[in-house]
Design an enzyme around this catalytic site. Structure first.
Site, short mmCIF file in Angstrom:
data_model
loop_
_atom_site.label_atom_id
_atom_site.label_comp_id
_atom_site.label_asym_id
_atom_site.label_seq_id
_atom_site.Cartn_x
_atom_site.Cartn_y
_atom_site.Cartn_z
N ARG A 183 -1.91 26.53 1.62
CA ARG A 183 -0.53 26.06 1.71
C ARG A 183 -0.18 25.17 0.53
NH1 ARG A 183 -1.02 24.10 7.99
NH2 ARG A 183 -0.58 26.11 9.00
N ASP B 93 11.28 -8.69 -6.25
CA ASP B 93 12.52 -9.01 -6.95
C ASP B 93 13.48 -9.85 -6.10
OD1 ASP B 93 14.45 -8.15 -9.32
OD2 ASP B 93 15.57 -7.88 -7.46
N ASP C 237 6.99 -2.71 -9.43
CA ASP C 237 8.25 -2.52 -10.15
C ASP C 237 8.83 -3.80 -10.74
OD1 ASP C 237 8.87 -3.76 -7.76
OD2 ASP C 237 10.52 -2.43 -7.24
N ARG D 20 13.74 -10.92 6.42
CA ARG D 20 14.93 -10.87 5.57
C ARG D 20 15.84 -12.02 5.99
NH1 ARG D 20 13.06 -7.26 1.81
NH2 ARG D 20 12.20 -5.42 2.86
N ARG E 108 -5.50 17.72 0.87
CA ARG E 108 -5.97 18.84 0.05
C ARG E 108 -6.99 19.68 0.81
NH1 ARG E 108 -5.55 20.19 -5.09
NH2 ARG E 108 -4.75 18.18 -5.83
N ARG F 268 -3.03 33.01 -11.50
CA ARG F 268 -4.47 32.94 -11.77
C ARG F 268 -5.29 32.83 -10.48
NH1 ARG F 268 -3.10 27.37 -13.12
NH2 ARG F 268 -4.45 25.93 -11.97
N GLY G 150 7.74 3.40 -3.31
CA GLY G 150 7.91 2.92 -4.68
C GLY G 150 9.33 2.50 -5.01
N ARG G 151 10.23 2.64 -4.03
CA ARG G 151 11.66 2.36 -4.27
C ARG G 151 12.15 3.17 -5.47
NH1 ARG G 151 13.80 -3.66 -3.94
NH2 ARG G 151 12.66 -3.80 -5.92
N ARG H 46 4.35 22.64 3.52
CA ARG H 46 4.35 21.55 4.49
C ARG H 46 4.70 20.24 3.76
NH1 ARG H 46 4.23 25.38 7.17
NH2 ARG H 46 2.87 25.91 8.95
N THR I 16 4.15 -6.78 -4.48
CA THR I 16 4.86 -5.63 -3.93
C THR I 16 4.06 -4.38 -4.26
OG1 THR I 16 6.81 -4.20 -4.18
CG2 THR I 16 6.33 -5.68 -6.00
N ILE I 17 3.95 -3.47 -3.30
CA ILE I 17 3.17 -2.26 -3.57
C ILE I 17 3.87 -1.37 -4.60
CG2 ILE I 17 2.19 -2.29 -1.25
CD1 ILE I 17 3.98 0.19 -0.66
N ASP I 18 5.17 -1.59 -4.85
CA ASP I 18 5.93 -0.72 -5.73
C ASP I 18 5.58 -0.89 -7.20
OD1 ASP I 18 7.33 0.15 -3.46
OD2 ASP I 18 8.77 -1.49 -3.64
N LYS J 28 -4.58 30.87 -7.66
CA LYS J 28 -4.57 29.61 -6.92
C LYS J 28 -3.80 29.79 -5.62
CE LYS J 28 -3.63 24.68 -7.69
NZ LYS J 28 -5.01 24.26 -7.40
N LYS J 29 -4.38 29.33 -4.51
CA LYS J 29 -3.78 29.56 -3.20
C LYS J 29 -3.13 28.32 -2.59
CE LYS J 29 -5.38 33.81 -2.98
NZ LYS J 29 -4.49 34.98 -3.01
N GLY K 56 9.06 -7.30 1.62
CA GLY K 56 8.06 -6.41 2.22
C GLY K 56 6.66 -6.95 2.05
#
Length: 319
Positions: A162, A103, A129, A72, A154, A211, A170-171, A243, A125-127, A213-214, A11
């Protein structure tokens, strides 16, 4: 050694181009010829190899993806495929190979080394790992992409009151989820290394409701399961409007951060030094901001450790 080859495999990850640039220019600095192999191990088998000059890697340090492309290659897992690759390397007079990837890419490098062809691995690798390095090329950029998405989600979560489940990549590793969740102020973070059950998440959501929080943000690592399915379960258990956002491959693109560019430059240059020092079958890494190297056998037999102190901290801060 007079000629070095470089390829990217697996990747793509932001910063791969910075690593290619570092390898190329470090080789030229030491009066070595450097050859780029396109499309990973498939390109190696096919002989898709070209000489790189200083100008070949100009203006790529800021670009995501990989100039050398990636693919690959099932054939390379066979003895015949590996021998074809070695034949191509010999044909071009290449004496050492630098493999930029994760890997699976390193397993190809290990097989070549066992057949007598020296290879060095550069973790990308962005993972995040890979054992033997605190950080892999691409992780920081992907992390910042996720945080930007969390901040935007957010805003709408607050506006519409919501609950949002955000699935990140992250595999089988939870680093992207953990770091982004902590940085983004998520109410719950679910990672493969320390799986919470649904009731734990529900308890935190209800505690927030009590408390006043919505809205809430839940970060789910893909190694835990489907964000869509988890979102359905949250709604059924709490009756909260829920969502789901699956960030997907947007996490693998974009210009690399300064941190990834510096990391890639350091690791790529060090890989050349290792080949010149006669090392083979090893991976260069970064531990406590110091360059290190480990045998590929050690990398495969070990497991990257997620910082569970950070996980505990995330729970303490999301009360």
């Amino acid at each position: 050694m007079k000629r070095v080859g470089v390829l990217t495999s697996g990747g793509d990850a932001p910063g791969m181009n910075a690593a290619i640039r570092a390898v190329t220019r470090k080789c030229i600095y030491h009066n070595l010829e450097v050859y780029g192999i396109k499309n990973g191990y498939q390109g190696l088998i096919d002989g898709s190899i070209e000489k790189l000059e200083i100008g070949s890697v100009g203006d790529i340090i800021q670009r995501g993806g990989t100039k050398l492309f990636s693919a690959r290659c099932e054939e390379f897992k066979t003895d015949e495929g590996q021998q074809k690759g070695i034949d191509q390397l010999n044909k071009f007079g290449i004496e050492g190979l630098i493999v930029i990837g994760g890997d699976g890419s390193f397993r190809g490098a290990q097989m070549l080394t066992r057949k007598g062809f020296p290879c060095i691995g550069v973790p990308a690798t962005i993972d995040n790992d890979i054992a033997g390095t605190d950080f892999t090329i691409g992780f920081d950029t992907a992390l910042n992409t996720i945080i930007e998405a969390i901040d935007k989600i957010r805003d709408t979560a607050t506006s519409h009151e919501r609950t949002y489940v955000i699935e990140v990549m992250g595999r089988d590793a939870g680093d992207l989820a953990l770091w982004s969740g902590l940085a983004g102020g998520a109410e719950s973070i679910l990672i493969p290394e320390e799986q919470d059950d649904l009731e734990d998440v529900v308890v935190r959501l209800r505690r927030g409701q009590e408390r006043g929080k919505k809205h809430s943000i839940i970060i789910l690592a893909e190694g835990v399961g489907s964000g869509i399915e988890f979102g359905k379960r949250i709604k059924e258990a709490t009756n909260l409007e829920t969502r789901v956002t699956v960030l997907g491959h947007i996490q693998r693109g974009g210009p690399p951060t300064a941190s990834d560019r510096v990391l890639a430059s350091r690791l790529g240059a060090k890989a050349v030094d290792m080949l010149l020092a006669g090392k083979a079958g090893r991976m260069v890494g970064l531990e406590r901001n110091e360059l290190v190297d480990h045998s590929l056998e050690t990398v495969f037999s070990s497991k990257h450790k997620t910082n569970l102190d950070m996980y505990s901290l995330s729970k303490e801060l999301s009360i």
